[in-house]
Design an enzyme around this catalytic site. Structure first.
Site, PDB file in Angstrom:
ATOM      1  N   TYR A 129      23.480   0.987  -2.534  1.00 31.90           N
ATOM      2  CA  TYR A 129      24.507   0.192  -3.210  1.00 31.90           C
ATOM      3  C   TYR A 129      25.378   1.033  -4.147  1.00 31.90           C
ATOM      4  O   TYR A 129      26.250   0.480  -4.830  1.00 31.90           O
ATOM      5  CB  TYR A 129      23.843  -0.941  -4.011  1.00 31.90           C
ATOM      6  CG  TYR A 129      23.092  -1.934  -3.155  1.00 31.90           C
ATOM      7  CD1 TYR A 129      23.739  -3.002  -2.547  1.00 31.90           C
ATOM      8  CD2 TYR A 129      21.720  -1.803  -2.943  1.00 31.90           C
ATOM      9  CE1 TYR A 129      23.055  -3.917  -1.755  1.00 31.90           C
ATOM     10  CE2 TYR A 129      21.020  -2.708  -2.156  1.00 31.90           C
ATOM     11  CZ  TYR A 129      21.699  -3.759  -1.562  1.00 31.90           C
ATOM     12  OH  TYR A 129      21.010  -4.661  -0.784  1.00 31.90           O
ATOM     13  N   THR A 165       7.434   8.492  -0.376  1.00 26.84           N
ATOM     14  CA  THR A 165       8.547   7.885   0.342  1.00 26.84           C
ATOM     15  C   THR A 165       8.841   8.709   1.588  1.00 26.84           C
ATOM     16  O   THR A 165       8.580   9.916   1.619  1.00 26.84           O
ATOM     17  CB  THR A 165       9.814   7.800  -0.529  1.00 26.84           C
ATOM     18  OG1 THR A 165      10.856   7.146   0.205  1.00 26.84           O
ATOM     19  CG2 THR A 165      10.310   9.180  -0.932  1.00 26.84           C
ATOM     20  N   HIS A 166       9.370   8.037   2.600  1.00 23.45           N
ATOM     21  CA  HIS A 166       9.877   8.733   3.782  1.00 23.45           C
ATOM     22  C   HIS A 166      11.399   8.827   3.730  1.00 23.45           C
ATOM     23  O   HIS A 166      12.025   9.240   4.708  1.00 23.45           O
ATOM     24  CB  HIS A 166       9.425   8.010   5.065  1.00 23.45           C
ATOM     25  CG  HIS A 166       7.955   8.101   5.306  1.00 23.45           C
ATOM     26  ND1 HIS A 166       7.240   7.107   5.915  1.00 23.45           N
ATOM     27  CD2 HIS A 166       7.045   9.064   5.009  1.00 23.45           C
ATOM     28  CE1 HIS A 166       5.966   7.446   5.989  1.00 23.45           C
ATOM     29  NE2 HIS A 166       5.825   8.633   5.438  1.00 23.45           N
ATOM     30  N   ASN A 167      11.991   8.429   2.609  1.00 22.60           N
ATOM     31  CA  ASN A 167      13.443   8.432   2.436  1.00 22.60           C
ATOM     32  C   ASN A 167      13.877   9.812   1.922  1.00 22.60           C
ATOM     33  O   ASN A 167      13.613  10.153   0.770  1.00 22.60           O
ATOM     34  CB  ASN A 167      13.842   7.333   1.442  1.00 22.60           C
ATOM     35  CG  ASN A 167      15.342   7.227   1.235  1.00 22.60           C
ATOM     36  OD1 ASN A 167      16.079   8.189   1.390  1.00 22.60           O
ATOM     37  ND2 ASN A 167      15.783   6.048   0.844  1.00 22.60           N
ATOM     38  N   LYS A 183      25.162  11.694 -11.285  1.00 24.60           N
ATOM     39  CA  LYS A 183      24.220  10.618 -10.986  1.00 24.60           C
ATOM     40  C   LYS A 183      22.817  10.973 -11.474  1.00 24.60           C
ATOM     41  O   LYS A 183      22.152  10.140 -12.102  1.00 24.60           O
ATOM     42  CB  LYS A 183      24.197  10.337  -9.478  1.00 24.60           C
ATOM     43  CG  LYS A 183      23.224   9.220  -9.121  1.00 24.60           C
ATOM     44  CD  LYS A 183      23.153   8.943  -7.631  1.00 24.60           C
ATOM     45  CE  LYS A 183      22.101   7.888  -7.353  1.00 24.60           C
ATOM     46  NZ  LYS A 183      21.925   7.610  -5.926  1.00 24.60           N
ATOM     47  N   ASP A 222       9.911   2.315  -6.871  1.00 28.14           N
ATOM     48  CA  ASP A 222      10.418   1.112  -6.228  1.00 28.14           C
ATOM     49  C   ASP A 222      11.621   0.703  -7.048  1.00 28.14           C
ATOM     50  O   ASP A 222      11.535   0.603  -8.281  1.00 28.14           O
ATOM     51  CB  ASP A 222       9.372  -0.011  -6.176  1.00 28.14           C
ATOM     52  CG  ASP A 222       9.725  -1.017  -5.091  1.00 28.14           C
ATOM     53  OD1 ASP A 222       9.845  -0.607  -3.917  1.00 28.14           O
ATOM     54  OD2 ASP A 222       9.902  -2.202  -5.409  1.00 28.14           O
ATOM     55  N   HIS A 274      19.158   5.242 -13.026  1.00 29.62           N
ATOM     56  CA  HIS A 274      17.955   4.478 -13.353  1.00 29.62           C
ATOM     57  C   HIS A 274      16.699   5.305 -13.105  1.00 29.62           C
ATOM     58  O   HIS A 274      15.731   5.215 -13.859  1.00 29.62           O
ATOM     59  CB  HIS A 274      17.916   3.177 -12.543  1.00 29.62           C
ATOM     60  CG  HIS A 274      18.201   3.327 -11.078  1.00 29.62           C
ATOM     61  ND1 HIS A 274      19.317   3.967 -10.587  1.00 29.62           N
ATOM     62  CD2 HIS A 274      17.508   2.917  -9.988  1.00 29.62           C
ATOM     63  CE1 HIS A 274      19.296   3.942  -9.254  1.00 29.62           C
ATOM     64  NE2 HIS A 274      18.211   3.322  -8.875  1.00 29.62           N
TER      65      HIS A 274
END
Length: 197
Positions: A152, A7-9, A177, A67, A182
């Site tokens: 979100y 990921t680039h996040n 968190k 994902d 998830h």
């Protein structure tokens, strides 16, 4: 041992580093700086595999890819795989959140149920692959709350909070968190596979 996260996040990289550090401190999660593949899958699993395969091929390292998205029951599971692009192609988290709240504006609390889904793919340089999924059930608030998390998180109220609390994930600490999300649930499913590496 190094594992690349496809990921680039930077938010996802930081979140995975915290989750992995708690469960497998001997694994070092590194960010991915290679080309982004086209995510043209129609399921979380397909897109996670596309990203993990690309990262494993590019780096020669074991690759993890997540994902994930939010699935709203009254919307038939949408935004789902389109969560990052719900308001258009710019990946604008604020616009995505605002659009979802607007779409649910007249929906009463009992019908605002939703869950976050995280599907994690592990692809080894030798071609071995494993896919796991984690779900975090809850419902959506009527307005954003809290300054934590991303995407979100500020409108998602997880089930099972103590003392009848109704905080959004935006109100959670990073540690809260990481222990419940998830992604943490999906990663727990992946631990036996990682233990065998």
């Amino acid at each position: 041992m190094k594992v690349v996260l496809a990921t680039h996040n930077p938010h996802k990289v930081a979140e995975f580093q915290q989750i992995v550090a708690q469960a497998r401190p001997d694994l070092e999660v590194v960010g991915y700086d290679g080309p982004e593949p086209v995510e043209d899958g129609v399921t979380f699993a397909e897109n996670a595999l596309i990203k993990a395969r690309a990262a494993a091929t590019h780096t020669g390292l074991p690759a993890l890819a997540d994902d994930s998205g939010i699935c709203v029951d009254v919307l038939g599971g949408s935004p789902g795989v389109f969560s990052a692009y719900w308001a258009g192609q710019k990946k604008d988290a604020g616009a995505n959140l605002a659009l979802l709240l607007d779409q649910l504006r007249d929906i009463a609390d009992p019908h605002r149920t939703a869950h976050f889904t995280s599907t994690i793919a592990l692809v080894m340089p030798d071609g071995r692959e494993q896919v796991v999924e984690g779900r975090w059930p809850g419902r959506l608030s009527h307005e954003a709350s809290g300054g934590g998390g991303f995407g979100y998180d500020p409108i998602f109220i997880p089930d099972g909070q103590p003392h009848g609390e109704e905080r959004t994930v935006g109100d959670f600490s990073a540690e809260e968190k990481q222990s419940q999300s998830h992604r943490a649930r999906a990663f727990a499913e992946l631990l036996p596979v990682l233990a065998a590496l």
